[in-house]
Write a protein that holds these residues in place. Structure first.
Motif, PDB file in Angstrom:
ATOM      1  N   GLU A   1       0.813  -1.213   0.000  1.00  0.00           N
ATOM      2  CA  GLU A   1       0.000   0.000   0.000  1.00  0.00           C
ATOM      3  C   GLU A   1       0.846   1.263   0.000  1.00  0.00           C
ATOM      4  O   GLU A   1       0.339   2.354  -0.291  1.00  0.00           O
ATOM      5  CB  GLU A   1      -0.941  -0.013   1.196  1.00  0.00           C
ATOM      6  CG  GLU A   1      -2.054  -1.057   1.053  1.00  0.00           C
ATOM      7  CD  GLU A   1      -2.949  -1.133   2.278  1.00  0.00           C
ATOM      8  OE1 GLU A   1      -2.519  -0.658   3.359  1.00  0.00           O
ATOM      9  OE2 GLU A   1      -4.063  -1.680   2.156  1.00  0.00           O
ATOM     10  N   ALA A   2       2.133   1.134   0.290  1.00  0.00           N
ATOM     11  CA  ALA A   2       3.032   2.288   0.210  1.00  0.00           C
ATOM     12  C   ALA A   2       3.307   2.678  -1.235  1.00  0.00           C
ATOM     13  O   ALA A   2       3.919   3.723  -1.485  1.00  0.00           O
ATOM     14  CB  ALA A   2       4.344   1.977   0.930  1.00  0.00           C
ATOM     15  N   HIS A   3       2.845   1.860  -2.193  1.00  0.00           N
ATOM     16  CA  HIS A   3       3.042   2.131  -3.619  1.00  0.00           C
ATOM     17  C   HIS A   3       1.666   2.136  -4.296  1.00  0.00           C
ATOM     18  O   HIS A   3       1.244   1.123  -4.875  1.00  0.00           O
ATOM     19  CB  HIS A   3       3.949   1.074  -4.244  1.00  0.00           C
ATOM     20  CG  HIS A   3       5.298   0.976  -3.597  1.00  0.00           C
ATOM     21  ND1 HIS A   3       6.356   1.766  -3.953  1.00  0.00           N
ATOM     22  CD2 HIS A   3       5.737   0.183  -2.580  1.00  0.00           C
ATOM     23  CE1 HIS A   3       7.404   1.468  -3.213  1.00  0.00           C
ATOM     24  NE2 HIS A   3       7.054   0.516  -2.371  1.00  0.00           N
ATOM     25  N   PRO A   4       0.936   3.252  -4.238  1.00  0.00           N
ATOM     26  CA  PRO A   4      -0.448   3.269  -4.741  1.00  0.00           C
ATOM     27  C   PRO A   4      -0.574   3.017  -6.227  1.00  0.00           C
ATOM     28  O   PRO A   4      -1.655   2.641  -6.701  1.00  0.00           O
ATOM     29  CB  PRO A   4      -0.944   4.673  -4.362  1.00  0.00           C
ATOM     30  CG  PRO A   4       0.300   5.491  -4.163  1.00  0.00           C
ATOM     31  CD  PRO A   4       1.334   4.542  -3.641  1.00  0.00           C
ATOM     32  N   THR A   5       0.490   3.215  -6.998  1.00  0.00           N
ATOM     33  CA  THR A   5       0.405   2.962  -8.443  1.00  0.00           C
ATOM     34  C   THR A   5       1.131   1.673  -8.833  1.00  0.00           C
ATOM     35  O   THR A   5       1.491   1.496  -9.991  1.00  0.00           O
ATOM     36  CB  THR A   5       1.010   4.148  -9.217  1.00  0.00           C
ATOM     37  OG1 THR A   5       2.397   4.306  -8.840  1.00  0.00           O
ATOM     38  CG2 THR A   5       0.250   5.435  -8.931  1.00  0.00           C
ATOM     39  N   LEU A   6       1.341   0.818  -7.863  1.00  0.00           N
ATOM     40  CA  LEU A   6       2.072  -0.424  -8.112  1.00  0.00           C
ATOM     41  C   LEU A   6       1.367  -1.270  -9.167  1.00  0.00           C
ATOM     42  O   LEU A   6       0.163  -1.517  -9.094  1.00  0.00           O
ATOM     43  CB  LEU A   6       2.200  -1.218  -6.808  1.00  0.00           C
ATOM     44  CG  LEU A   6       3.053  -2.474  -6.842  1.00  0.00           C
ATOM     45  CD1 LEU A   6       4.511  -2.144  -7.147  1.00  0.00           C
ATOM     46  CD2 LEU A   6       2.940  -3.234  -5.528  1.00  0.00           C
ATOM     47  N   GLN A   7       2.140  -1.722 -10.170  1.00  0.00           N
ATOM     48  CA  GLN A   7       1.606  -2.585 -11.208  1.00  0.00           C
ATOM     49  C   GLN A   7       1.944  -4.038 -10.901  1.00  0.00           C
ATOM     50  O   GLN A   7       2.634  -4.340  -9.948  1.00  0.00           O
ATOM     51  CB  GLN A   7       2.170  -2.169 -12.565  1.00  0.00           C
ATOM     52  CG  GLN A   7       1.796  -0.749 -12.972  1.00  0.00           C
ATOM     53  CD  GLN A   7       2.294  -0.393 -14.350  1.00  0.00           C
ATOM     54  OE1 GLN A   7       2.982  -1.174 -15.010  1.00  0.00           O
ATOM     55  NE2 GLN A   7       1.949   0.802 -14.820  1.00  0.00           N
ATOM     56  N   GLY A   8       1.448  -4.936 -11.745  1.00  0.00           N
ATOM     57  CA  GLY A   8       1.683  -6.350 -11.531  1.00  0.00           C
ATOM     58  C   GLY A   8       0.489  -6.997 -10.847  1.00  0.00           C
ATOM     59  O   GLY A   8      -0.533  -6.361 -10.564  1.00  0.00           O
ATOM     60  N   HIS A   9       0.614  -8.276 -10.572  1.00  0.00           N
ATOM     61  CA  HIS A   9      -0.474  -9.042  -9.961  1.00  0.00           C
ATOM     62  C   HIS A   9      -0.321  -9.008  -8.443  1.00  0.00           C
ATOM     63  O   HIS A   9       0.681  -9.470  -7.903  1.00  0.00           O
ATOM     64  CB  HIS A   9      -0.464 -10.479 -10.476  1.00  0.00           C
ATOM     65  CG  HIS A   9      -0.699 -10.587 -11.953  1.00  0.00           C
ATOM     66  ND1 HIS A   9      -1.958 -10.592 -12.504  1.00  0.00           N
ATOM     67  CD2 HIS A   9       0.175 -10.665 -12.989  1.00  0.00           C
ATOM     68  CE1 HIS A   9      -1.860 -10.682 -13.825  1.00  0.00           C
ATOM     69  NE2 HIS A   9      -0.569 -10.729 -14.147  1.00  0.00           N
ATOM     70  N   MET A  10      -1.330  -8.454  -7.774  1.00  0.00           N
ATOM     71  CA  MET A  10      -1.302  -8.400  -6.322  1.00  0.00           C
ATOM     72  C   MET A  10      -1.565  -9.792  -5.735  1.00  0.00           C
ATOM     73  O   MET A  10      -2.135 -10.659  -6.394  1.00  0.00           O
ATOM     74  CB  MET A  10      -2.346  -7.414  -5.805  1.00  0.00           C
ATOM     75  CG  MET A  10      -2.144  -5.978  -6.281  1.00  0.00           C
ATOM     76  SD  MET A  10      -0.549  -5.274  -5.825  1.00  0.00           S
ATOM     77  CE  MET A  10       0.235  -5.200  -7.470  1.00  0.00           C
TER      78      MET A  10
END
Length: 355
Positions: free
Chosen positions: A333-342
């Motif tokens: 959650e510290a990376h709101p624009t994080l891509q990839g499969h959560m």
């Protein structure tokens, strides 16, 4: 891959079981003149039979066994080593013993090349386990020896002893005397370590050592011939003489790893040998990935993208519960624009979905 006439077509790079060519996959022309369908245009559906056949095409040495097996948790690779009991340091010839490394899990969709690379890494790590047990330190207070850098130490106990372990000891000896003292207490496979040269430059100590002769019993056993006549050159901070032990261990493991690089064969090919020019590997890799060309092949490329998406999505782990899940959630959650499969089970209001 050996060069063949340009009319030769190989469905995949190795023609291995458990592989299916993607629909409408185009051919790729390699610098050698061979036409092939590379591994990234293939999907993988391995079972124990195909895993076993791939493992059977690997060869290393007469003391190393590669097992392909399956249990209630799925398929795995496991290395067996035929050797001697490392903790028996007597002079008599010891009986041979078969020991096993950890289980390396293999998913059904693992690319065949990655299976071979897993076997390669499993052999390296099984040998590293043995090397770590063979470097011993003698405790001058008790006269006993210990494989202090092995993998069998009690970590919770070490945590409790952290202050004692990291407390600096005062030693008034000269730097050269400290090096001699450290080497005097070391053995590798019961061999002594002989100082050949010692230089100090730029705040560093440069040390060259050789391994001594094997004890008669060890020589008769014939283990680890690749360490015969070994010369090691390391550098370390002489104000911390214990660092010499770590550097020597790193050098011994590196020597073992290089031996695996040159000895490990797949279909008779030393894939990881340092004799292979990385510049040629780069040419092959670039030629086998003409994605710009193949994006125009709509019948193929949509299926190619979908297969890659499904593979990546299938590898996402479950977030789980408890302290570990909470920490991983905070980091994500510290990376709101994080891509990839959560991770599966991860849901945030911002994303509004399971990724």
């Amino acid at each position: 891959m050996s060069a063949t006439p340009s009319t030769a077509v190989h469905p995949t790079q190795a023609g291995l079981p458990g592989e299916r060519v993607m629909p409408h996959a185009p051919l790729v022309r390699l610098p050698s003149g061979m036409d092939c369908i590379p591994q990234h245009y293939v999907t993988y559906h391995h079972d124990l039979a195909s895993l076993s056949e791939i493992a059977a095409r690997v060869s290393f040495d007469a003391h190393t066994l590669v097992f392909a097996s399956q249990d209630e948790h799925g398929m795995h690779i496991q290395i067996g080593l035929i050797g001697r009991e490392n903790y028996d340091r007597g002079q008599a010839v010891r009986p041979a013993k078969l020991v096993y490394g950890r289980k390396w899990r293999i998913d059904a969709d693992t690319p065949s090349s990655e299976i071979v690379q897993t076997i390669f890494l499993a052999i390296k790590k099984a040998r590293e386990h043995e090397v770590r047990e063979l470097l011993t330190l003698r405790d001058g207070r008790h006269g006993a020896s210990s494989a202090a850098l092995s993998n069998h130490l009690d970590l919770p106990m070490l945590v409790q002893q952290r202050q004692w372990l990291t407390h600096a000891r005062v030693n008034n000896a000269t730097d050269a005397e400290r090096v001699q003292h450290v080497l005097a207490g070391l053995r590798f496979a019961q061999r002594t370590l002989h100082l050949r040269s010692l230089h100090f430059f730029g705040g560093q100590a440069w040390v060259e050592v050789t391994l001594g002769e094997q004890a008669p019993g060890r020589a008769e056993e014939g283990d680890l011939p690749e360490f015969a006549d070994l010369r090691l050159c390391v550098r370390f901070d002489p104000s911390q003489p214990h660092q010499l032990i770590y550097e020597l261990m790193d050098a011994l493991i590196q020597h073992s790893d290089r031996h695996v690089d040159e000895t490990f064969l797949f279909d008779g090919f030393a894939r990881f040998s340092r004799q292979i020019d990385p510049r040629l590997l780069a040419r092959l890799s670039i030629a086998s990935r003409p994605y710009g060309r193949d994006q125009g092949n709509t019948r193929f490329y949509s299926g190619f993208q979908r297969a890659n998406y499904d593979t990546d999505a299938g590898r996402a782990p479950h977030l789980g519960t408890g302290a570990l899940a909470q920490r991983n959630r905070r980091l994500i959650e510290a990376h709101p624009t994080l891509q990839g499969h959560m991770p599966r089970g991860f849901l945030t209001p911002e994303r509004g979905r399971h990724a």
